[in-house]
Design an enzyme around this catalytic site. Structure first.
Site, PDB file in Angstrom:
ATOM      1  N   GLN A  83      41.369  45.224  33.188  1.00  0.00           N
ATOM      2  CA  GLN A  83      40.903  45.257  34.580  1.00  0.00           C
ATOM      3  C   GLN A  83      41.669  44.236  35.410  1.00  0.00           C
ATOM      4  O   GLN A  83      41.458  44.127  36.606  1.00  0.00           O
ATOM      5  CB  GLN A  83      39.402  44.927  34.638  1.00  0.00           C
ATOM      6  N   ASN A  84      42.554  43.486  34.742  1.00  0.00           N
ATOM      7  CA  ASN A  84      43.292  42.433  35.438  1.00  0.00           C
ATOM      8  C   ASN A  84      44.515  43.003  36.136  1.00  0.00           C
ATOM      9  O   ASN A  84      45.122  43.955  35.659  1.00  0.00           O
ATOM     10  CB  ASN A  84      43.716  41.337  34.452  1.00  0.00           C
TER      11      ASN A  84
ATOM     12  N   THR B  61      35.317  40.091  29.666  1.00  0.00           N
ATOM     13  CA  THR B  61      34.841  40.845  30.835  1.00  0.00           C
ATOM     14  C   THR B  61      33.323  40.759  30.906  1.00  0.00           C
ATOM     15  O   THR B  61      32.648  40.804  29.873  1.00  0.00           O
ATOM     16  CB  THR B  61      35.315  42.317  30.827  1.00  0.00           C
TER      17      THR B  61
ATOM     18  N   TYR C  83      45.961  37.869  49.164  1.00  0.00           N
ATOM     19  CA  TYR C  83      46.671  38.476  48.030  1.00  0.00           C
ATOM     20  C   TYR C  83      48.013  37.785  47.773  1.00  0.00           C
ATOM     21  O   TYR C  83      48.444  37.695  46.629  1.00  0.00           O
ATOM     22  CB  TYR C  83      46.837  39.983  48.222  1.00  0.00           C
TER      23      TYR C  83
ATOM     24  N   ASP D 171      47.005  40.821  37.111  1.00  0.00           N
ATOM     25  CA  ASP D 171      47.930  39.681  37.145  1.00  0.00           C
ATOM     26  C   ASP D 171      49.226  39.880  36.348  1.00  0.00           C
ATOM     27  O   ASP D 171      50.164  39.093  36.467  1.00  0.00           O
ATOM     28  CB  ASP D 171      47.215  38.403  36.678  1.00  0.00           C
TER      29      ASP D 171
ATOM     30  N   HIS E 290      42.713  48.660  37.238  1.00  0.00           N
ATOM     31  CA  HIS E 290      42.516  48.250  38.634  1.00  0.00           C
ATOM     32  C   HIS E 290      43.831  48.029  39.368  1.00  0.00           C
ATOM     33  O   HIS E 290      43.871  47.351  40.390  1.00  0.00           O
ATOM     34  CB  HIS E 290      41.653  46.981  38.695  1.00  0.00           C
TER      35      HIS E 290
ATOM     36  N   ASN F 134      33.687  36.743  24.134  1.00  0.00           N
ATOM     37  CA  ASN F 134      33.423  36.266  25.492  1.00  0.00           C
ATOM     38  C   ASN F 134      32.893  34.841  25.445  1.00  0.00           C
ATOM     39  O   ASN F 134      32.232  34.456  24.486  1.00  0.00           O
ATOM     40  CB  ASN F 134      32.402  37.174  26.196  1.00  0.00           C
TER      41      ASN F 134
ATOM     42  N   ARG G 166      47.028  34.910  45.784  1.00  0.00           N
ATOM     43  CA  ARG G 166      46.675  35.320  44.411  1.00  0.00           C
ATOM     44  C   ARG G 166      47.935  35.653  43.618  1.00  0.00           C
ATOM     45  O   ARG G 166      48.035  35.360  42.429  1.00  0.00           O
ATOM     46  CB  ARG G 166      45.729  36.528  44.438  1.00  0.00           C
TER      47      ARG G 166
END
Ligand code: APR
Length: 253
Positions: free
Chosen positions: A109-110, A196, A71, A112, A127, A221, A74
């Site tokens: 859902q990111n 996604t 992590y 970052d 998330h 997408n 990341r």
């Protein structure tokens, strides 16, 4: 006119007509910033590890040093890249809708933080976020900027360990984020799914839920997904290229 440009114009018109928009994003929107998605292989040292194996409480309990190092890596990746034109286009669209006394709820859902860095407001982080960590014993949250990564894992003041405020596989989603997501979907007249794979619940069912409430639907997408055949308009290609084209069509930015 090609199918692609017809679809682009249709999507732009749907966005112009919508009073209440929900956008759901996934790892694909950050791909053009240089962050690997979950289902595309990562390069370098960490490529031998499967994210699905590391992003669990069991993995953290079994090897907190490894998971903390992953992590930390990341986080440094997320910190060192920049938001891309897709992130900026979403933020500009949200601002534009607000100026029209309309709404755009952004659910991601990111973890970052790139949407916020591009200027998006009130982002629903389904998330969690890599930018906040918490103590495994007390749950007390600490901004990542206040943590020193001198030792792995990171001890907490209360004698536990620090872990990222990310929803790991098998963990509950934050209640407030879920409530805001379902509230926005109940009210929206347009739902847009961007970058996604639409495979992880509950986000996978969001599009169906919005559609069931009568919302129009768009997907942007790079590749086909389970949603592609269900949406009203599917735009295939990188979101960092398609979203600025839509803004152009709308005369924004
Ligand atoms: N533009 C648009 N879409 C893209 C791009 C791009 N430049 N690059 C990749 N994609 C698409 C891929 O084709 C894929 O459909 O983005 C999607 C990324 O899918 P995933 O890696 O599955 O990411 P995501 O949908 O966010 O995963 C959901 O699953 O692993 C868990 O918790 C993790 O939040 C993650 C969740």
């Amino acid at each position: 006119m090609t199918d692609a440009s017809t679809n682009l114009k249709r999507a732009a018109q749907m966005i112009a007509d919508a009073r209440s928009v929900v956008i759901l994003t996934g790892a694909g929107v950050s791909a053009e910033s240089g962050l690997a998605t979950f289902r595309d292989p990562e390069e370098g040292h960490w490529s031998k590890y499967d994210p699905m194996q590391l992003a669990t409480l069991d993995a953290f309990n079994a090897d907190p040093e490894l998971v903390t190092r992953w992590y930390h890596w990341r986080f440094t990746r997320a910190r060192d890249v920049q938001p891309n034109p897709g992130h900026f286009a979403i933020a500009a669209l949200q601002k534009h809708k607000a100026e029209q006394a309309q709404s755009l709820t952004l659910i991601t859902q990111n973890v970052d933080g790139l949407h916020q860095r591009a200027g998006a407001a009130d982002v629903v982080e389904l998330h969690g976020t890599i930018h906040t960590w918490r103590c495994t014993t007390t749950g007390k949250e600490t901004p990542l900027s206040e943590l020193s990564f001198d030792t792995f894992p990171i001890p907490s003041a209360a004698g536990g360990l620090m872990r990222p405020c990310i929803v790991w596989f098998g963990e509950m989603l934050p209640q407030e984020a879920l409530e805001r997501s379902f509230g926005a979907m109940a009210e929206c007249d347009l739902f847009i799914s961007i970058g996604t794979s639409a495979t992880v619940e509950p986000a996978a069912s969001f599009l169906l839920a919005a559609k069931g409430n009568g919302a129009a639907t768009i997907e942007i997408n790079r590749d086909p997904t389970p949603n592609t055949s269900i949406v009203d308009v599917a735009l295939q290609g990188p979101s960092g290229s398609i979203l600025p084209l839509i803004l152009n069509e709308l005369g924004i930015g």
